[in-house]
Each structure stands twice: as C-alpha cells, then as structure tokens.
Design an enzyme around this catalytic site. Structure first.
Site, PDB file in Angstrom:
ATOM      1  N   SER A  85       0.943  -1.292  -0.027  1.00 11.90           N
ATOM      2  CA  SER A  85      -0.001   0.171  -0.051  1.00 11.90           C
ATOM      3  C   SER A  85       0.784   1.219   0.038  1.00 11.90           C
ATOM      4  CB  SER A  85      -0.896   0.123   1.419  1.00 11.90           C
ATOM      5  OG  SER A  85      -1.484   1.300   1.343  1.00 11.90           O
TER       6      SER A  85
ATOM      7  N   TYR B  43      -2.642   5.705  -5.115  1.00 14.38           N
ATOM      8  CA  TYR B  43      -3.778   6.450  -5.119  1.00 14.38           C
ATOM      9  C   TYR B  43      -3.105   7.452  -6.160  1.00 14.38           C
ATOM     10  CZ  TYR B  43      -6.356   3.980  -1.427  1.00 14.38           C
ATOM     11  OH  TYR B  43      -6.955   3.416  -0.785  1.00 14.38           O
TER      12      TYR B  43
ATOM     13  N   THR C  76      -5.673   2.389  -7.505  1.00 16.51           N
ATOM     14  CA  THR C  76      -6.819   1.899  -6.882  1.00 16.51           C
ATOM     15  C   THR C  76      -7.779   3.027  -7.435  1.00 16.51           C
ATOM     16  OG1 THR C  76      -5.757   1.063  -4.877  1.00 16.51           O
ATOM     17  CG2 THR C  76      -8.099   1.880  -4.512  1.00 16.51           C
TER      18      THR C  76
ATOM     19  N   LYS D  38      -7.523  -1.410  -9.785  1.00 11.18           N
ATOM     20  CA  LYS D  38      -8.225  -2.275  -8.652  1.00 11.18           C
ATOM     21  C   LYS D  38      -9.289  -1.423  -8.159  1.00 11.18           C
ATOM     22  CE  LYS D  38      -7.226  -3.370  -3.779  1.00 11.18           C
ATOM     23  NZ  LYS D  38      -7.793  -2.449  -2.781  1.00 11.18           N
TER      24      LYS D  38
ATOM     25  N   HIS E 262     -13.183  -2.759  -2.079  1.00 10.04           N
ATOM     26  CA  HIS E 262     -12.061  -2.259  -1.204  1.00 10.04           C
ATOM     27  C   HIS E 262     -12.468  -3.069   0.284  1.00 10.04           C
ATOM     28  CE1 HIS E 262      -9.632   1.270  -0.903  1.00 10.04           C
ATOM     29  NE2 HIS E 262      -9.369   1.079   0.370  1.00 10.04           N
TER      30      HIS E 262
HETATM   31  C1  LIG Z   1      -7.166  -1.971   7.023  1.00  6.91           C
HETATM   32  C2  LIG Z   1      -7.151  -2.162   5.591  1.00  6.91           C
HETATM   33  C3  LIG Z   1      -6.499  -1.055   4.870  1.00  6.91           C
HETATM   34  C4  LIG Z   1      -6.714  -0.902   3.354  1.00  6.91           C
HETATM   35  N1  LIG Z   1      -5.784   0.012   2.766  1.00  6.91           N
HETATM   36  C5  LIG Z   1      -5.832  -0.338   1.379  1.00  6.91           C
HETATM   37  C6  LIG Z   1      -4.934   0.594   0.724  1.00  6.91           C
HETATM   38  O1  LIG Z   1      -4.130   1.330   1.276  1.00  6.91           O
HETATM   39  N2  LIG Z   1      -5.151   0.505  -0.599  1.00  6.91           N
HETATM   40  C7  LIG Z   1      -6.259  -0.211  -1.191  1.00  6.91           C
HETATM   41  O2  LIG Z   1      -6.029  -0.167  -2.555  1.00  6.91           O
HETATM   42  N3  LIG Z   1      -6.902  -1.092  -0.438  1.00  6.91           N
HETATM   43  C8  LIG Z   1      -6.677  -1.038   0.892  1.00  6.91           C
HETATM   44  N4  LIG Z   1      -7.546  -1.855   1.342  1.00  6.91           N
HETATM   45  C9  LIG Z   1      -8.328  -2.831   0.685  1.00  6.91           C
HETATM   46  C10 LIG Z   1      -7.844  -4.014   0.462  1.00  6.91           C
HETATM   47  O3  LIG Z   1      -6.740  -3.974  -0.611  1.00  6.91           O
HETATM   48  C11 LIG Z   1      -8.657  -5.150  -0.210  1.00  6.91           C
HETATM   49  O4  LIG Z   1      -9.485  -4.781  -1.172  1.00  6.91           O
HETATM   50  C12 LIG Z   1      -9.663  -5.696   0.930  1.00  6.91           C
HETATM   51  O5  LIG Z   1      -9.020  -5.797   2.186  1.00  6.91           O
HETATM   52  C13 LIG Z   1     -10.009  -7.326   0.514  1.00  6.91           C
HETATM   53  O6  LIG Z   1     -10.788  -7.591   1.585  1.00  6.91           O
HETATM   54  P1  LIG Z   1     -10.592  -8.612   2.658  1.00  6.91           P
HETATM   55  O7  LIG Z   1      -9.860  -7.820   3.756  1.00  6.91           O
HETATM   56  O8  LIG Z   1     -11.908  -9.037   3.344  1.00  6.91           O
HETATM   57  O9  LIG Z   1      -9.661  -9.870   2.464  1.00  6.91           O
HETATM   58  C14 LIG Z   1      -7.373  -1.923   2.824  1.00  6.91           C
HETATM   59  C15 LIG Z   1      -8.269  -2.797   3.627  1.00  6.91           C
HETATM   60  C16 LIG Z   1      -8.139  -2.822   4.920  1.00  6.91           C
HETATM   61  C17 LIG Z   1      -8.941  -3.858   5.646  1.00  6.91           C
HETATM   62  C1  LIG Z   2      -5.903   8.766   4.542  1.00  3.43           C
HETATM   63  C2  LIG Z   2      -5.271   7.701   4.519  1.00  3.43           C
HETATM   64  C3  LIG Z   2      -5.900   6.486   3.955  1.00  3.43           C
HETATM   65  C4  LIG Z   2      -4.981   5.596   3.709  1.00  3.43           C
HETATM   66  C5  LIG Z   2      -5.926   4.417   2.960  1.00  3.43           C
HETATM   67  C6  LIG Z   2      -6.220   3.271   3.691  1.00  3.43           C
HETATM   68  C7  LIG Z   2      -7.405   2.698   3.086  1.00  3.43           C
HETATM   69  O1  LIG Z   2      -7.330   2.689   1.784  1.00  3.43           O
HETATM   70  C8  LIG Z   2      -8.302   2.217   3.747  1.00  3.43           C
HETATM   71  O2  LIG Z   2      -9.036   1.241   3.429  1.00  3.43           O
HETATM   72  O3  LIG Z   2      -8.372   2.046   4.997  1.00  3.43           O
END
Ligand SMILES: Cc1cc2nc3c(=O)[nH]c(=O)nc-3n(C[C@H](O)[C@H](O)[C@H](O)COP(=O)(O)O)c2cc1C
Ligand SMILES: CCCCCCC(=O)C(=O)O
Length: 365
Positions: free
Chosen positions: A108, A138, A164, A233, A257
């Site tokens: 990420s 992003y 994303t 994504k 997401h």
């Molecule tokens: C705590 C957390 C942080 C996440 N941060 C990002 C991120 O920084 N960028 C992004 O594209 N998706 C982010 N996601 C989404 C994940 O890439 C992914 O789409 C999602 O976790 C998939 O579902 P699952 O947790 O049920 O496996 C985040 C998800 C979680 C739970």
């Molecule tokens: C403002 C920072 C956000 C970081 C991105 C984290 C994310 O995608 C998420 O789902 O949480």
C-alpha cells in the site's frame, strides 16, 4: 492456543489489539452490508468435486502474463495500510514472511514503512534474492509527486503498479467515527509519503488526496510515466472492465475495497462471473474480498479469477504472531487450497474451471 483457521487468528487479533485498531482493520463503510456480503457470497456457491482423477501432487503456480516469472501460488497480499498498527515490525515483517513463501506482496502507498525499506527486507528474505512486489497507488492531483512515487517504486524493484480507482472520496466507516480513529497515533506515519527536503532531511508525510475529478485519462497519464504493467483495482462493473481493456491495462482487479468504500456495492464474487465473461481471457483477473479459506480461493478461481487477494486475513496473522503469523495464515490458505484441489481431482490450476462450482441451493444436473 493452537490456531486452526483464519477465524481463530482473527479472534486472537481481536483480543490483542486496542479496540479502535481492531475496528479500523475489521470495519467497513456505513452499515457494513458489503463487508458481510463479501464473505457470505462464498457460501452461495458449492464445489462440485470430480472423483477418481489422479492428482498425487498439485501444482499451485500461476503466470499472470506471458514471459513473466510465475507466482508460487494464486494467493496474493492485497494492499492494506498501516501494518505497524498491527505489529511493531509492520510491513517489514509482512514483506519478509511473504517473500520467504515466494508470495506476491502488493504494498500500500499508505505503508508505515518506506517502500524502499520494504523492498530491501523482501528481496533480502526471498530465496531467489528477488521478491515479488507490486506498488499500490492512489493517483495524486499533484502529478509530479505521483511521478516521483512511481520512480521510487521502479528503482526499488516493484514489478507492477496497482492503481486503486474505487476511492473518488474516502469511505465513511462508522466504527472509526465512534472510536474517534481518524489518524495514525503519534510515532507512526505513512513513511513512503515523506520526501527529502532542501536540507536532505525527510519532510513530514504528505497527506493522501482523494479526487472525484479523475477520469479514465489518469490511466493514460500514468502509462506515460512508467513502463511497468498497470493493474486497475476496484472494478465491479463489466462495462468498466471493457473500458479497462480499451485503456490497455495489464490486469483487472475486482474489488470493493473489502466493503470499506461504497456500502451496498455487490459482493466481489457475485460480479466475477459477468466480468470474466466480458474479459474472455484477454486479461488476467484478480479479485479480493472476504477470502478466509482455501476453498474460497478455489471458488474464485473456478469463477474466472487468475489470482485472489487477501487483506484482513493476513493482518490478523500479523497482529497475532508478527511475521510468523503472516506465514501461518498464508500456509493455512495454501494448504486448504491444495487439499481442496486434491478433493476436486485437479492437479494444477489449469484444470480449475466453472464446471467445478454450482449455486448451492440448486440441484445438480
Ligand atoms: C485495514 C485495511 C486497509 C486497506 N488499505 C488499502 C490501501 O491502502 N489501498 C488499497 O487499495 N486498498 C486498501 N484496502 C483494501 C484491500 O486492498 C482489499 O481490497 C480488501 O482488504 C479485501 O478484503 P478482505 O480484507 O476481506 O480480504 C484496505 C483494507 C483494509 C482492511
Ligand atoms: C488517509 C489515509 C488513508 C489510507 C488508505 C487506507 C485505505 O485504503 C483504507 O481502506 O483504510
């Protein structure tokens, strides 16, 4: 206590983490309908095993692109922010565990360790000396900043960019509101977003900007900035999958997401068959959301995915046992997938097809 499944790891992570941190990881947008539906969708499909098909060993490797080194398994780490909230080693621990298992880590942009340090840890831990890393981005309204991030990812050996596109605005997560959790605690920051200043010292992390002004032209813009493959994504609609093809991306990543953006969006497994139909094998398809078992992975592969992303499950491992926990979750999912393949009579992923799944409540023909 022995951990039998991802569910057990989640329970232990909940016990160990501060409430607001657990809720940040576990939570979804609004009423969390999409969050729950992601996992439930897997129960709407049954596996239809074939018998007496010899498969004494199973080959789990998968190539996403021609001439690309195969991934050791079709299970990849979805990009998730803020790993140092789960464990002091943060993304360094995750990177080492994934690299040792030869598994792809999509890092990420909101990592709590700088991308260069993550890459160094991963490459150092990989048996081959070369870890499999993609960088999630992003796109920022400040294009020069975006381009600098891409340059750094290229220099550190990242092999693809994951843009994303499901976040024109940031989702509203009720749990975070209730807990007042809007920022990283003191001492942690998004290290990749810090840049050297005039005096050579790193400046403060730049905030991530989300923009509802973006159009498909950002894909073309980013392509001009890099020769790395671009993965989009956050695709949920077959029409957007077709547009992604037109914009010549290298792979489609179906995701809502993890239910953290638009509540009410469909479960990813439910949109996968329609997207796979229109893509018709022209691009690799990744999907994530709700994967907790190797049998979930198999169902997604049978419905048209080439690889499956796992987000929270790995975070539960990291929170519970640090890098060993990440390795444990990955091994659990891999072993479950391997066992399911054996029971379905498949010796490799090439033998996985839609014939292997059916809707759960309909009689078999
Ligand atoms: C705590 C957390 C942080 C996440 N941060 C990002 C991120 O920084 N960028 C992004 O594209 N998706 C982010 N996601 C989404 C994940 O890439 C992914 O789409 C999602 O976790 C998939 O579902 P699952 O947790 O049920 O496996 C985040 C998800 C979680 C739970
Ligand atoms: C403002 C920072 C956000 C970081 C991105 C984290 C994310 O995608 C998420 O789902 O949480």
């Amino acid at each position: 206590m022995p951990f039998a499944s991802v569910k057990d790891m989640r329970r232990e992570a909940r016990r160990r983490l501060p409430r607001a941190v657990f809720d940040f990881f576990a939570g979804g947008a609004d009423d969390e309908v999409t969050l729950r539906d992601n996992a439930r969708a897997f129960q709407r499909w049954a596996l239809l095993p074939r018998i007496l098909r010899p498969c004494p060993s199973r080959h789990l490797g998968v190539s996403l692109w021609k001439n690309d080194a195969p991934l050791a398994m079709p299970i990849v780490a979805a990009p998730t922010a803020f790993h140092r909230l789960a464990h002091p080693e943060g993304e360094l621990g995750t990177a080492r565990a994934l690299a040792q298992a030869d598994a792809l880590f999509i890092v990420s942009m909101a990592s709590t360790v700088a991308l260069e340090d993550i890459a160094a840890a991963a490459h150092g831990a990989a048996k081959s000396g070369h870890a499999r890393l993609w960088f999630q981005l992003y796109v920022q309204p400040d294009r020069a900043f975006t381009a600098r991030l891409i340059r750094r990812a290229e220099a550190a050996g990242f092999e693809a960019l994951v843009i994303t596109v499901d976040s024109p605005v940031f989702g509203r997560r009720d749990r975070d509101w209730r807990n007042g959790f809007f920022d990283l605690p003191a001492g942690l920051s998004c290290e990749t977003l810090r840049e050297p200043q005039g005096d050579g010292q790193l400046g403060p992390p730049r905030p991530i900007a989300f923009s509802a002004a973006f159009s498909w032209s950002i894909v073309d813009e980013v392509r001009k900035m890099t020769s790395l493959p671009i993965v989009l994504k956050g695709i949920l609609h077959p029409a957007d999958a077709l547009l992604a093809l037109e914009h010549e991306v290298s792979a489609i990543y179906i995701s809502n997401h993890g239910g953290r953006q638009l509540d009410g969006a469909p479960a990813t497994l439910d949109v996968l068959p329609a997207i796979a139909r229109v893509v018709a094998g022209r691009l690799p398809i990744l999907v994530d959301g709700g994967v907790r078992r190797g049998t979930d992975v198999l169902k997604a592969l049978a419905l048209g995915a080439n690889a499956v992303g796992v987000g929270r499950s790995l975070l539960w491992g990291l929170a519970t046992e640090g890098p060993d926990g990440v390795a444990r979750v990955l091994a659990m999912l891999r072993d479950e997938l391997d066992r399911a393949l054996a029971m379905c009579g498949c010796s490799s992923l090439d033998e996985v097809s839609p014939a292997l799944v059916g809707p759960r409540r309909e009689p078999l023909k």
